[in-house]
Design a protein around this motif. Structure first.
Motif, PDB file in Angstrom:
ATOM      1  N   TYR A  54     -36.549  55.901 -88.130  1.00  0.00           N
ATOM      2  CA  TYR A  54     -36.389  56.740 -87.124  1.00  0.00           C
ATOM      3  C   TYR A  54     -36.842  56.183 -85.855  1.00  0.00           C
ATOM      4  O   TYR A  54     -37.844  55.533 -85.641  1.00  0.00           O
ATOM      5  CB  TYR A  54     -36.852  58.256 -87.117  1.00  0.00           C
ATOM      6  CG  TYR A  54     -36.454  59.057 -88.284  1.00  0.00           C
ATOM      7  CD1 TYR A  54     -35.254  59.751 -88.185  1.00  0.00           C
ATOM      8  CD2 TYR A  54     -37.154  58.911 -89.455  1.00  0.00           C
ATOM      9  CE1 TYR A  54     -34.866  60.345 -89.480  1.00  0.00           C
ATOM     10  CE2 TYR A  54     -36.537  59.514 -90.747  1.00  0.00           C
ATOM     11  CZ  TYR A  54     -35.374  60.366 -90.710  1.00  0.00           C
ATOM     12  OH  TYR A  54     -35.046  60.876 -91.862  1.00  0.00           O
ATOM     13  N   LYS A  55     -35.823  56.340 -84.671  1.00  0.00           N
ATOM     14  CA  LYS A  55     -36.267  55.567 -83.442  1.00  0.00           C
ATOM     15  C   LYS A  55     -37.515  56.305 -82.744  1.00  0.00           C
ATOM     16  O   LYS A  55     -38.367  55.675 -82.220  1.00  0.00           O
ATOM     17  CB  LYS A  55     -34.962  56.000 -82.452  1.00  0.00           C
ATOM     18  CG  LYS A  55     -35.321  55.399 -81.308  1.00  0.00           C
ATOM     19  CD  LYS A  55     -35.626  53.827 -81.077  1.00  0.00           C
ATOM     20  CE  LYS A  55     -35.756  53.564 -79.580  1.00  0.00           C
ATOM     21  NZ  LYS A  55     -36.979  52.617 -79.449  1.00  0.00           N
ATOM     22  N   ASP A  56     -37.652  57.657 -82.901  1.00  0.00           N
ATOM     23  CA  ASP A  56     -38.716  58.457 -82.327  1.00  0.00           C
ATOM     24  C   ASP A  56     -39.491  59.122 -83.264  1.00  0.00           C
ATOM     25  O   ASP A  56     -39.245  59.342 -84.268  1.00  0.00           O
ATOM     26  CB  ASP A  56     -37.957  59.314 -81.203  1.00  0.00           C
ATOM     27  CG  ASP A  56     -37.228  58.623 -79.946  1.00  0.00           C
ATOM     28  OD1 ASP A  56     -37.698  57.347 -79.715  1.00  0.00           O
ATOM     29  OD2 ASP A  56     -36.512  59.314 -79.217  1.00  0.00           O
ATOM     30  N   ASP A  57     -40.828  59.529 -82.740  1.00  0.00           N
ATOM     31  CA  ASP A  57     -41.716  60.406 -83.466  1.00  0.00           C
ATOM     32  C   ASP A  57     -40.988  61.675 -83.902  1.00  0.00           C
ATOM     33  O   ASP A  57     -39.933  62.213 -83.309  1.00  0.00           O
ATOM     34  CB  ASP A  57     -42.800  60.782 -82.455  1.00  0.00           C
ATOM     35  CG  ASP A  57     -43.714  59.558 -82.069  1.00  0.00           C
ATOM     36  OD1 ASP A  57     -43.585  58.493 -82.615  1.00  0.00           O
ATOM     37  OD2 ASP A  57     -44.304  60.021 -81.162  1.00  0.00           O
ATOM     38  N   ASN A  58     -41.420  62.231 -84.850  1.00  0.00           N
ATOM     39  CA  ASN A  58     -40.814  63.394 -85.589  1.00  0.00           C
ATOM     40  C   ASN A  58     -39.513  63.371 -86.154  1.00  0.00           C
ATOM     41  O   ASN A  58     -38.836  64.318 -85.969  1.00  0.00           O
ATOM     42  CB  ASN A  58     -41.036  64.477 -84.420  1.00  0.00           C
ATOM     43  CG  ASN A  58     -42.316  64.653 -84.226  1.00  0.00           C
ATOM     44  OD1 ASN A  58     -43.283  64.952 -85.058  1.00  0.00           O
ATOM     45  ND2 ASN A  58     -42.725  64.976 -82.906  1.00  0.00           N
ATOM     46  N   PHE A  59     -38.930  62.226 -86.354  1.00  0.00           N
ATOM     47  CA  PHE A  59     -37.641  61.801 -87.223  1.00  0.00           C
ATOM     48  C   PHE A  59     -36.721  62.237 -86.347  1.00  0.00           C
ATOM     49  O   PHE A  59     -35.767  62.976 -86.705  1.00  0.00           O
ATOM     50  CB  PHE A  59     -37.860  62.552 -88.560  1.00  0.00           C
ATOM     51  CG  PHE A  59     -39.004  62.940 -89.208  1.00  0.00           C
ATOM     52  CD1 PHE A  59     -39.421  61.509 -89.937  1.00  0.00           C
ATOM     53  CD2 PHE A  59     -39.818  63.801 -89.088  1.00  0.00           C
ATOM     54  CE1 PHE A  59     -40.870  61.682 -90.402  1.00  0.00           C
ATOM     55  CE2 PHE A  59     -41.076  63.988 -89.843  1.00  0.00           C
ATOM     56  CZ  PHE A  59     -41.589  62.808 -90.683  1.00  0.00           C
ATOM     57  N   LYS A  60     -36.686  61.863 -85.121  1.00  0.00           N
ATOM     58  CA  LYS A  60     -35.664  62.040 -83.884  1.00  0.00           C
ATOM     59  C   LYS A  60     -35.022  60.953 -83.222  1.00  0.00           C
ATOM     60  O   LYS A  60     -35.586  59.848 -83.434  1.00  0.00           O
ATOM     61  CB  LYS A  60     -36.224  63.075 -82.807  1.00  0.00           C
ATOM     62  CG  LYS A  60     -36.847  64.450 -83.486  1.00  0.00           C
ATOM     63  CD  LYS A  60     -37.099  65.244 -82.241  1.00  0.00           C
ATOM     64  CE  LYS A  60     -37.643  66.473 -82.856  1.00  0.00           C
ATOM     65  NZ  LYS A  60     -37.875  67.226 -81.800  1.00  0.00           N
ATOM     66  N   ASN A  61     -33.898  61.023 -82.759  1.00  0.00           N
ATOM     67  CA  ASN A  61     -33.322  60.322 -81.868  1.00  0.00           C
ATOM     68  C   ASN A  61     -32.608  59.080 -82.455  1.00  0.00           C
ATOM     69  O   ASN A  61     -32.512  57.992 -81.734  1.00  0.00           O
ATOM     70  CB  ASN A  61     -34.240  59.877 -80.704  1.00  0.00           C
ATOM     71  CG  ASN A  61     -33.357  60.029 -79.409  1.00  0.00           C
ATOM     72  OD1 ASN A  61     -32.250  60.092 -79.435  1.00  0.00           O
ATOM     73  ND2 ASN A  61     -34.036  59.797 -78.229  1.00  0.00           N
ATOM     74  N   GLY A  62     -32.038  59.184 -83.565  1.00  0.00           N
ATOM     75  CA  GLY A  62     -31.748  58.127 -84.245  1.00  0.00           C
ATOM     76  C   GLY A  62     -32.262  57.589 -85.478  1.00  0.00           C
ATOM     77  O   GLY A  62     -33.642  57.917 -85.938  1.00  0.00           O
ATOM     78  N   TYR A  63     -31.481  57.245 -86.561  1.00  0.00           N
ATOM     79  CA  TYR A  63     -32.103  56.947 -87.874  1.00  0.00           C
ATOM     80  C   TYR A  63     -31.346  55.865 -88.435  1.00  0.00           C
ATOM     81  O   TYR A  63     -30.110  55.092 -88.103  1.00  0.00           O
ATOM     82  CB  TYR A  63     -32.005  57.930 -88.765  1.00  0.00           C
ATOM     83  CG  TYR A  63     -30.672  58.434 -89.385  1.00  0.00           C
ATOM     84  CD1 TYR A  63     -30.394  57.795 -90.533  1.00  0.00           C
ATOM     85  CD2 TYR A  63     -29.686  59.088 -88.671  1.00  0.00           C
ATOM     86  CE1 TYR A  63     -29.127  57.984 -91.032  1.00  0.00           C
ATOM     87  CE2 TYR A  63     -28.541  59.261 -89.088  1.00  0.00           C
ATOM     88  CZ  TYR A  63     -28.395  58.875 -90.407  1.00  0.00           C
ATOM     89  OH  TYR A  63     -26.811  58.909 -90.937  1.00  0.00           O
ATOM     90  N   GLY A  80     -26.631  57.399 -84.678  1.00  0.00           N
ATOM     91  CA  GLY A  80     -26.879  58.635 -83.993  1.00  0.00           C
ATOM     92  C   GLY A  80     -27.967  58.731 -83.067  1.00  0.00           C
ATOM     93  O   GLY A  80     -28.417  57.721 -82.578  1.00  0.00           O
ATOM     94  N   GLY A  81     -28.235  59.798 -82.370  1.00  0.00           N
ATOM     95  CA  GLY A  81     -29.184  59.874 -81.181  1.00  0.00           C
ATOM     96  C   GLY A  81     -28.799  59.204 -79.922  1.00  0.00           C
ATOM     97  O   GLY A  81     -27.680  58.455 -79.866  1.00  0.00           O
ATOM     98  N   ASP A  82     -29.613  58.948 -78.994  1.00  0.00           N
ATOM     99  CA  ASP A  82     -29.351  58.292 -77.808  1.00  0.00           C
ATOM    100  C   ASP A  82     -29.336  56.920 -77.836  1.00  0.00           C
ATOM    101  O   ASP A  82     -28.891  56.136 -76.820  1.00  0.00           O
ATOM    102  CB  ASP A  82     -30.721  58.753 -76.693  1.00  0.00           C
ATOM    103  CG  ASP A  82     -30.676  60.164 -76.298  1.00  0.00           C
ATOM    104  OD1 ASP A  82     -29.814  60.996 -76.692  1.00  0.00           O
ATOM    105  OD2 ASP A  82     -31.800  60.593 -75.929  1.00  0.00           O
ATOM    106  N   HIS A  83     -29.884  56.318 -79.089  1.00  0.00           N
ATOM    107  CA  HIS A  83     -29.723  54.813 -79.349  1.00  0.00           C
ATOM    108  C   HIS A  83     -28.859  54.202 -80.255  1.00  0.00           C
ATOM    109  O   HIS A  83     -28.932  53.135 -80.639  1.00  0.00           O
ATOM    110  CB  HIS A  83     -31.207  54.352 -79.670  1.00  0.00           C
ATOM    111  CG  HIS A  83     -32.282  54.754 -78.610  1.00  0.00           C
ATOM    112  ND1 HIS A  83     -32.564  54.241 -77.568  1.00  0.00           N
ATOM    113  CD2 HIS A  83     -33.354  55.902 -78.378  1.00  0.00           C
ATOM    114  CE1 HIS A  83     -33.664  54.884 -76.761  1.00  0.00           C
ATOM    115  NE2 HIS A  83     -33.816  55.884 -77.242  1.00  0.00           N
TER     116      HIS A  83
END
Length: 146
Positions: A54-63, A80-83
């Protein structure tokens, strides 16, 4: 009567085989947003048997899901996510291991002699919501299943 029953059962069997064949034809297709891994938010669904970064902590913002080793993740893009559609290289901040295998992340991509540099290991069926505490935040360039 027996012939009619036989033809009906044969047609039903062929239909079932056709449906099963269609399912396997799409097994290698790229993952869709609906087949995304479980996340802290309801943004993603569940797909077992893969290793997710995952891009960010806590499994957020793209995978990005891995089903096998990848010596150089630079060509893989966040889903998915911002990235979305940006490279995942040196961008992993949390992981989920839904496999029965250990998975190692390395800081250096495979240069023909194997992956190298700093290493992070993920136990089977585990998750880590923040790689910072392991000194491995935003360092992954290689994924190795063992």
């Amino acid at each position: 009567m027996k012939r009619k029953l036989f033809l009906t059962l044969t047609a039903a069997s062929l239909s079932a085989v056709s449906l099963l064949g269609l399912g396997t034809a799409t097994a290698g297709a790229a993952p869709s947003k609906s087949s995304a891994p479980a996340a802290a938010s309801a943004e993603f669904g569940v797909q077992a048997g893969k290793f997710y970064v995952y891009k960010d902590d806590n499994f957020k913002n793209g995978y990005y899901p891995f089903a096998r080793s990848d010596g150089n993740v630079a060509n893989n893009k966040w889903i998915g996510g911002d990235h979305a559609r940006r490279t995942i290289n040196n961008g992993t901040s949390s992981v989920k291991n839904d496999t029965d295998r250990w998975v190692d992340l390395y800081a250096d991509a495979d240069d023909g002699h194997g992956c190298g540099g700093a290493k992070y290991s993920s136990r089977p069926h585990s998750k880590d919501s923040d790689l910072t505490n392991n000194g491995f935040d935003n360092k992954a360039s290689c994924v190795r299943f063992r």
